[in-house]
Scaffold this motif. Sequence first.
Motif, PDB file in Angstrom:
ATOM      1  N   LEU A  72      36.072   2.144  11.333  1.00 56.56           N
ATOM      2  CA  LEU A  72      36.862   1.676  10.193  1.00 56.56           C
ATOM      3  C   LEU A  72      38.280   1.291  10.603  1.00 56.56           C
ATOM      4  N   GLY A  73      38.815   1.923  11.633  1.00 55.49           N
ATOM      5  CA  GLY A  73      40.138   1.530  12.109  1.00 55.49           C
ATOM      6  C   GLY A  73      40.163   0.086  12.542  1.00 55.49           C
ATOM      7  N   GLU A  74      39.102  -0.350  13.239  1.00 56.55           N
ATOM      8  CA  GLU A  74      39.003  -1.744  13.682  1.00 56.55           C
ATOM      9  C   GLU A  74      38.887  -2.684  12.489  1.00 56.55           C
ATOM     10  N   VAL A  75      38.107  -2.280  11.473  1.00 53.03           N
ATOM     11  CA  VAL A  75      37.947  -3.107  10.263  1.00 53.03           C
ATOM     12  C   VAL A  75      39.285  -3.251   9.543  1.00 53.03           C
ATOM     13  N   TYR A  76      40.000  -2.137   9.401  1.00 56.39           N
ATOM     14  CA  TYR A  76      41.301  -2.190   8.717  1.00 56.39           C
ATOM     15  C   TYR A  76      42.281  -3.069   9.486  1.00 56.39           C
ATOM     16  N   ALA A  77      42.288  -2.940  10.818  1.00 62.95           N
ATOM     17  CA  ALA A  77      43.219  -3.726  11.625  1.00 62.95           C
ATOM     18  C   ALA A  77      42.969  -5.216  11.454  1.00 62.95           C
ATOM     19  N   ALA A  78      41.690  -5.604  11.465  1.00 63.74           N
ATOM     20  CA  ALA A  78      41.361  -7.017  11.271  1.00 63.74           C
ATOM     21  C   ALA A  78      41.740  -7.487   9.869  1.00 63.74           C
ATOM     22  N   LEU A  79      41.567  -6.609   8.901  1.00 61.43           N
ATOM     23  CA  LEU A  79      41.896  -6.966   7.520  1.00 61.43           C
ATOM     24  C   LEU A  79      43.402  -7.154   7.349  1.00 61.43           C
ATOM     25  N   GLU A  80      44.174  -6.260   7.951  1.00 57.35           N
ATOM     26  CA  GLU A  80      45.621  -6.279   7.751  1.00 57.35           C
ATOM     27  C   GLU A  80      46.335  -7.317   8.610  1.00 57.35           C
ATOM     28  N   SER A  81      45.665  -7.800   9.640  1.00 54.44           N
ATOM     29  CA  SER A  81      46.319  -8.746  10.551  1.00 54.44           C
ATOM     30  C   SER A  81      46.279 -10.176  10.047  1.00 54.44           C
ATOM     31  N   SER A  82      45.512 -10.440   9.004  1.00 54.69           N
ATOM     32  CA  SER A  82      45.362 -11.808   8.511  1.00 54.69           C
ATOM     33  C   SER A  82      45.935 -11.939   7.113  1.00 54.69           C
ATOM     34  N   PRO A  83      46.631 -13.078   6.830  1.00 54.81           N
ATOM     35  CA  PRO A  83      47.116 -13.302   5.461  1.00 54.81           C
ATOM     36  C   PRO A  83      46.002 -13.286   4.431  1.00 54.81           C
ATOM     37  N   ALA A  84      44.779 -13.595   4.882  1.00 51.72           N
ATOM     38  CA  ALA A  84      43.650 -13.589   3.943  1.00 51.72           C
ATOM     39  C   ALA A  84      43.343 -12.189   3.447  1.00 51.72           C
ATOM     40  N   GLY A  85      43.826 -11.200   4.167  1.00 50.55           N
ATOM     41  CA  GLY A  85      43.597  -9.831   3.737  1.00 50.55           C
ATOM     42  C   GLY A  85      44.719  -9.271   2.887  1.00 50.55           C
ATOM     43  N   GLU A  86      45.575 -10.170   2.376  1.00 52.84           N
ATOM     44  CA  GLU A  86      46.703  -9.734   1.545  1.00 52.84           C
ATOM     45  C   GLU A  86      46.212  -8.926   0.354  1.00 52.84           C
ATOM     46  N   GLY A  87      46.802  -7.796   0.117  1.00 59.40           N
ATOM     47  CA  GLY A  87      46.402  -6.924  -0.989  1.00 59.40           C
ATOM     48  C   GLY A  87      45.874  -5.599  -0.496  1.00 59.40           C
ATOM     49  N   ALA A  88      45.494  -5.510   0.789  1.00 60.21           N
ATOM     50  CA  ALA A  88      44.974  -4.246   1.309  1.00 60.21           C
ATOM     51  C   ALA A  88      46.021  -3.151   1.230  1.00 60.21           C
ATOM     52  N   GLU A  89      47.308  -3.533   1.430  1.00 63.76           N
ATOM     53  CA  GLU A  89      48.377  -2.534   1.413  1.00 63.76           C
ATOM     54  C   GLU A  89      48.585  -1.930   0.033  1.00 63.76           C
ATOM     55  N   ARG A  90      48.009  -2.582  -0.981  1.00 63.50           N
ATOM     56  CA  ARG A  90      48.126  -2.044  -2.329  1.00 63.50           C
ATOM     57  C   ARG A  90      47.207  -0.850  -2.541  1.00 63.50           C
ATOM     58  N   TYR A  91      46.188  -0.725  -1.700  1.00 63.93           N
ATOM     59  CA  TYR A  91      45.189   0.331  -1.900  1.00 63.93           C
ATOM     60  C   TYR A  91      45.025   1.265  -0.715  1.00 63.93           C
ATOM     61  N   LEU A  92      45.583   0.909   0.439  1.00 71.05           N
ATOM     62  CA  LEU A  92      45.437   1.731   1.644  1.00 71.05           C
ATOM     63  C   LEU A  92      46.814   1.958   2.244  1.00 71.05           C
ATOM     64  N   ALA A  93      47.162   3.232   2.479  1.00 72.74           N
ATOM     65  CA  ALA A  93      48.472   3.568   3.039  1.00 72.74           C
ATOM     66  C   ALA A  93      48.573   3.060   4.473  1.00 72.74           C
ATOM     67  N   PRO A  94      49.770   2.725   4.949  1.00 77.49           N
ATOM     68  CA  PRO A  94      49.927   2.191   6.313  1.00 77.49           C
ATOM     69  C   PRO A  94      49.370   3.104   7.395  1.00 77.49           C
ATOM     70  N   ASP A  95      49.432   4.428   7.189  1.00 76.43           N
ATOM     71  CA  ASP A  95      48.916   5.356   8.199  1.00 76.43           C
ATOM     72  C   ASP A  95      47.444   5.671   8.008  1.00 76.43           C
ATOM     73  N   HIS A  96      46.816   5.023   7.039  1.00 76.57           N
ATOM     74  CA  HIS A  96      45.391   5.202   6.745  1.00 76.57           C
ATOM     75  C   HIS A  96      45.040   6.650   6.430  1.00 76.57           C
ATOM     76  N   ARG A  97      46.010   7.390   5.860  1.00 71.33           N
ATOM     77  CA  ARG A  97      45.770   8.789   5.508  1.00 71.33           C
ATOM     78  C   ARG A  97      45.575   8.981   4.003  1.00 71.33           C
ATOM     79  N   SER A  98      45.688   7.949   3.245  1.00 70.41           N
ATOM     80  CA  SER A  98      45.468   8.044   1.799  1.00 70.41           C
ATOM     81  C   SER A  98      45.132   6.666   1.253  1.00 70.41           C
ATOM     82  N   ALA A  99      44.551   6.677   0.061  1.00 71.22           N
ATOM     83  CA  ALA A  99      44.164   5.426  -0.589  1.00 71.22           C
ATOM     84  C   ALA A  99      44.166   5.647  -2.090  1.00 71.22           C
ATOM     85  N   GLN A 100      44.125   4.548  -2.811  1.00 74.01           N
ATOM     86  CA  GLN A 100      43.986   4.654  -4.258  1.00 74.01           C
ATOM     87  C   GLN A 100      42.855   3.743  -4.717  1.00 74.01           C
TER      88      GLN A 100
END
Length: 821
Positions: free
Chosen positions: A574-602
């Motif tokens: 999942l770390g690899e999936v998150y990294a790919a998601l966050e590295s692209s503008p197409a993945g904009e919005g992930a930061e709204r639901y996943l904390a930068p340290d990947h230790r919490s989510a909403q």
Amino acid sequence: MDVARLVDRVDALVVERTKTVVLAFLLLTGVFAVGLGNISTETGTDQFTTDVPAQAAFEDVSREFTPPFAPGTASTSLIQREGNVLSKPALLRMLETQEALSERPDLRVVGTSSAAQGVARELDPTATTLDAQIRAVERATPGEIDAAVRRAADRPGFDASLSTDFNPESATASASIGSVSHDVPAYSETAGPGGSADALTSIQLRSERVVAATAPGIEVFGSGLVNDEFSRVIFDSLIVVVPAAALFIVLFLVVAYRDPLDLLLGVVALAMTLVWTFGFTGLVGVPFSQLLIAVPPLLLAVGIDFGIHAINRYREERPTASRDESMRRTLRQLLVAFFIVTGTTVIGFAANGTSSLGPIRQFGLVAAVGITFTFLIFGVFLPAAKLLLDRLAADTWLPQFSQQPLGREGTALGRALSAGVVLARRAPVAVLLVVAVLTVAAGGYATGVDTSFRQEDFLPPEETPAYLDALPEPFAPGEYTVTSTLDYLESNFASGNRQSVTVYVEGPMERDTALEAIHRAEEDPPAPLVSEDRRARSESVLSVIQARAAADPEFAALVERNDRDGNGVPDRNLGEVYAALESSPAGEGAERYLAPDHRSAQVVYAAEGDAEQDAVADAGRRMAERHRADATATGQTVVFAAVSDVIFASAFRSLALALALTAVFLVVVYRAIAGYWSLGIANLVPILVTLALIGGSMRALDIPFNALTATILSITIGLGIDYSVHVVHRFADEYEERDLGPALTRTVQGTGGALTGSMLTTVFGIGVLVLAITPILGQFGVLTGLSILYAYLTALLVTPATLVVWARLEGLVNGVTNGAA
């Protein structure tokens, strides 16, 4: 403590050092007047949520996630209503409005978003600034714009800012919402404005002026403007209610006093009470909130009662004694009664100090302090000032008018007031049995009273009543738009016609099972949550991953490689999936639901708009329990439901404490002053009846326990005890010198007149709260007026029968005739 000796000292102070007493009180009034300039205001619902545990989780969400949840960022909405907000002229109006706001340094704009910007980027992917986006739309033909709208419609979230009538094929929509973000230090959208409320309000008021000059058809909306309207509603309510209350009070005081000097004295004492109380709030830093609007009528209620009783009793004594001796006799009787009333009233109000909600605690504090000031002003200052005026009238040209007491023997009012005595003499036990049945029935019926806490409770109605609109300046209310705007958003936008629940998940989100847990939790959701194919409709990092996979084949292949069970949910690397998601503008919005340290989510679950608040909150808590990691249900709906629960608990905790402490206080006081502790219990009977009646009335009138009416039970004790104390204490004095029947008659006729004047004045004086612009104040006015009316009726109809039965049980019936015992 020697009560008689203490009262004698006050008597001597008032009679022998009259001018000194009056001057000292006037000087103290000047001191407290200084505090009036320090009064601040606190409005809205945020003041009620700060001490609620569910709010703490909401604030944790605001700290963990970036916009729109990031602290320090506040947003202003731009509501555009046109025939087609996706037409070229309408798109340009929105973009030009956002640019006009962005160019103002004082508005601290840090970002903008709108459907118009999304269309412009479809027309020119390199248009990253508002200026470039305006040029892209200006150069495009209507056909190119329609095609761009259809392409944009395929992107997740594009239609979220468009009205529900959006048609991607025809590229039409009747309304849209643009957003402008501001850098406001110490601000959090989820936690509320807090200390930065003034800064945000100022920014949004200036934004209104900019938009009015740029695009008059676009409406500015935001929490700063909502708070500004809250503040204006408080002021507008006061400017309507206070003069109306003053008119009724003066009218009835004219009837009660029938002397211009006594009337002036009573009004001055009332004004001093308000200056002392609110000067105190300014000096100690207690902000003025919606709840404190109810304090002036409450103080006026007690002050009017004390004033009428003091003047009335003094007039009773004057035919048989000199001025000084009459005042000494008056104070010997009334100071004790005033002390009992003050003690029980302070207990009733101070019981609100047990509430978990700060504004209710503040209300209890200010009301208790105000009642104490009322006792001092009407128990010491008013008698001294009355004596001073009478001496001046005797030595000068000052005229005096009627000095006859209200309700004296032989008058029509006196005969009417004796109805309760007649019933008590003939069938006291039967009277109490009927009252007991009525009390139990009303109390049982009252158990069905609802509890509510909603933002709408504090807002003005969408349309102000015609009688308010007809008022001349400066009493005419202002223009209020928040309620109509909220109703419009709820009716025309998908995000406005539903509630939502946020589940805050704390745990390692890179664990293989993290996303699977979110996916499984959505199966067969509770009824209030919106479901599709038996799954909850939600927004989370999982929904962002799935949207990205649907639009990006390369990312979809990455998800598929890491999806062992083929259900579309990655369950390894999942770390690899998150990294790919966050590295692209197409993945904009992930930061709204996943904390930068990947230790919490909403995870945000949608709920039906018409679902009950408690049901939605309960559904959120059940969804949180489905997550294996630590998960907490939060969000505005959950917070408001928690506040509603606290309000209900506070109301009954305050009631229980007020009743217990009042009973103890009355038992101790009556044992000390009359020698019979059981008189304290007898004094409590009318209050129990009044409480049951007011509870039953709340259900009958469909008035729930809310942020303000939650205080009504303790207020009923505080104000209601006033009436029965005057009757019981006067009876204790009269019964020492005469038989039961005559003692009751003299008590009711001597005290009942003052009680009647006080009841009429305060019921109408407090009843004018129904003129207040917010419904919550109108409800409070109705209930407080009813509680005083019930207390008056029970004091005159129930107390005599209670006292007869008390005398029988104590074996004190002596020489009663005509079947009195």
